[in-house]
Write an enzyme that holds these catalytic residues in place. Structure first.
Site, PDB file in Angstrom:
ATOM      1  N   ASP A  12      60.186  -1.787 -13.843  1.00  0.00           N
ATOM      2  CA  ASP A  12      60.793  -0.702 -12.862  1.00  0.00           C
ATOM      3  C   ASP A  12      61.898  -0.004 -13.426  1.00  0.00           C
ATOM      4  O   ASP A  12      62.405  -0.391 -14.338  1.00  0.00           O
ATOM      5  CB  ASP A  12      61.151  -1.239 -11.489  1.00  0.00           C
ATOM      6  CG  ASP A  12      61.738  -0.322 -10.665  1.00  0.00           C
ATOM      7  OD1 ASP A  12      61.052   0.782 -10.425  1.00  0.00           O
ATOM      8  OD2 ASP A  12      62.579  -0.431  -9.890  1.00  0.00           O
ATOM      9  N   SER A  13      62.117   1.210 -12.947  1.00  0.00           N
ATOM     10  CA  SER A  13      63.309   1.769 -13.413  1.00  0.00           C
ATOM     11  C   SER A  13      64.737   1.051 -13.121  1.00  0.00           C
ATOM     12  O   SER A  13      65.790   1.512 -13.799  1.00  0.00           O
ATOM     13  CB  SER A  13      63.308   3.067 -12.603  1.00  0.00           C
ATOM     14  OG  SER A  13      63.367   2.961 -11.332  1.00  0.00           O
ATOM     15  N   CYS A 188      57.462   4.813  -3.062  1.00  0.00           N
ATOM     16  CA  CYS A 188      58.499   4.638  -3.893  1.00  0.00           C
ATOM     17  C   CYS A 188      59.050   2.915  -3.534  1.00  0.00           C
ATOM     18  O   CYS A 188      58.886   2.524  -2.532  1.00  0.00           O
ATOM     19  CB  CYS A 188      59.683   5.406  -3.494  1.00  0.00           C
ATOM     20  SG  CYS A 188      61.143   5.048  -4.211  1.00  0.00           S
ATOM     21  N   THR A 189      59.439   2.502  -4.559  1.00  0.00           N
ATOM     22  CA  THR A 189      59.891   1.013  -4.462  1.00  0.00           C
ATOM     23  C   THR A 189      60.948   0.749  -3.507  1.00  0.00           C
ATOM     24  O   THR A 189      60.786  -0.469  -2.886  1.00  0.00           O
ATOM     25  CB  THR A 189      60.451   0.575  -5.882  1.00  0.00           C
ATOM     26  OG1 THR A 189      61.347   1.597  -6.326  1.00  0.00           O
ATOM     27  CG2 THR A 189      59.274   0.451  -6.746  1.00  0.00           C
TER      28      THR A 189
HETATM   29  N1  DGL Z   1      61.380   2.961  -8.756  1.00  0.00           N
HETATM   30  C1  DGL Z   1      61.323   4.598  -8.561  1.00  0.00           C
HETATM   31  C2  DGL Z   1      59.981   4.867  -7.910  1.00  0.00           C
HETATM   32  O1  DGL Z   1      59.209   3.968  -7.197  1.00  0.00           O
HETATM   33  C3  DGL Z   1      62.475   4.804  -7.706  1.00  0.00           C
HETATM   34  C4  DGL Z   1      63.826   4.942  -8.289  1.00  0.00           C
HETATM   35  C5  DGL Z   1      63.932   5.776  -9.500  1.00  0.00           C
HETATM   36  O2  DGL Z   1      63.812   6.936  -9.254  1.00  0.00           O
HETATM   37  O3  DGL Z   1      64.005   5.314 -10.378  1.00  0.00           O
HETATM   38  O4  DGL Z   1      59.409   5.783  -8.030  1.00  0.00           O
END
Ligand code: DGL
Length: 269
Positions: A12-13, A188-189
């Site tokens: 993930d980010s 979104c996570t």
């Molecule tokens: N993990 C990102 C998502 O699910 C959300 C956080 C981000 O913008 O990095 O889109």
């Protein structure tokens, strides 16, 4: 030949993808997992497609070095921007999954002729990936989507279950763009943490789709199909981040349900 005893790689980010990792480990406690949070580059939601693709490939190299049998892109923004590229890049070295297709499959079976809402980052919504996939189902499903960029940072700062988050959520969800929806995809996570407040906003009228649970089910089905389930694993978990701060470590409590020790793994030396 992929080994069923090999770990599952999840990336993930940042820390938010731990909502997905947590759903996976709850459903498949014997699997060994390696989580990679690209905290050096978050948020992905505002980044260009090209930038996210470059980060995703770097992370896949790390996960492939660790012999992962499956790579789960546990981030909607990265799934929207980089899934096809990652799948091609990884080839037969591992299975690759994103967090969007399982949700599209889910609504395909249940929402024929209905109106479905989607909220997520700018990257996820403006890429139109959900819309293209839903339209391709040819199921007469209308998708109404809206970028809600304030929600992820709000949750990261611990603003949920309070009056401030309630006003921001109400402001977004009352937008005419989302009028008439019968279910809402939390694309979104971070959003499982505000599921309760969103449910409260709509009452019983709108079904709230928690994508982390749908994704975990779909991951199990894929592994079953390819004989990749690890029946005898010890459930070992490793957590890497590309930039380490104590505040990231503290946030793991929000997203994973308990505090996790993070190891620093820089992507660029
Ligand atoms: N993990 C990102 C998502 O699910 C959300 C956080 C981000 O913008 O990095 O889109």
């Amino acid at each position: 030949m992929l080994e069923s005893s090999a770990p599952i790689g999840i990336f993930d980010s940042g820390i938010g993808g731990m909502t997905v990792a947590s759903a996976v480990t709850r459903l498949l406690p014997r699997e060994n997992t390696i989580y990679f949070g690209d905290t050096a580059h978050l948020p992905y939601g505002d980044k260009s497609t090209a930038a996210i693709q470059a980060y995703a490939i770097k992370i896949c190299n790390v996960l492939l070095q660790q012999q992962c049998k499956l790579i789960l892109i546990a981030c909607n923004s990265a799934s929207a921007a980089a899934f096809e590229l990652v799948r091609e890049y990884v080839g037969s070295k591992a299975k690759v999954m994103n967090v969007i297709d399982p949700v599209v499959d889910y609504i395909k079976e249940r929402y024929d002729g209905k109106t479905v809402g989607l909220i997520g980052t700018k990257q996820t919504v403006l890429s139109n990936v959900y819309k293209k996939k839903v339209d391709a189902l040819d199921k007469n499903i209308t998708l109404k989507s809206m970028a809600t960029p304030l929600l992820a940072p709000m949750i990261e700062e611990g603003f949920f279950d309070n009056s401030i988050s309630e006003s921001i959520i109400a402001k977004y969800l009352s937008d005419p763009e989302l009028a008439g929806i019968e279910s809402l995809i939390l694309g979104c996570t971070h959003y499982p943490l505000i599921k309760k407040q969103i449910r409260h906003y709509y009452g019983e009228q709108v079904e709230i789709l928690d994508t982390s649970e749908i994704v975990a089910q779909s991951l199990r089905a894929l592994m079953e199909q390819h004989y990749l389930l690890n029946e005898k694993g010890s459930g070992e978990r490793r957590f890497y981040v590309s930039d380490y701060t104590q505040s990231f470590e503290a946030s793991t409590r929000l997203f994973f349900g308990k505090q996790i020790q993070l190891s620093h793994y820089p992507l660029w030396e």
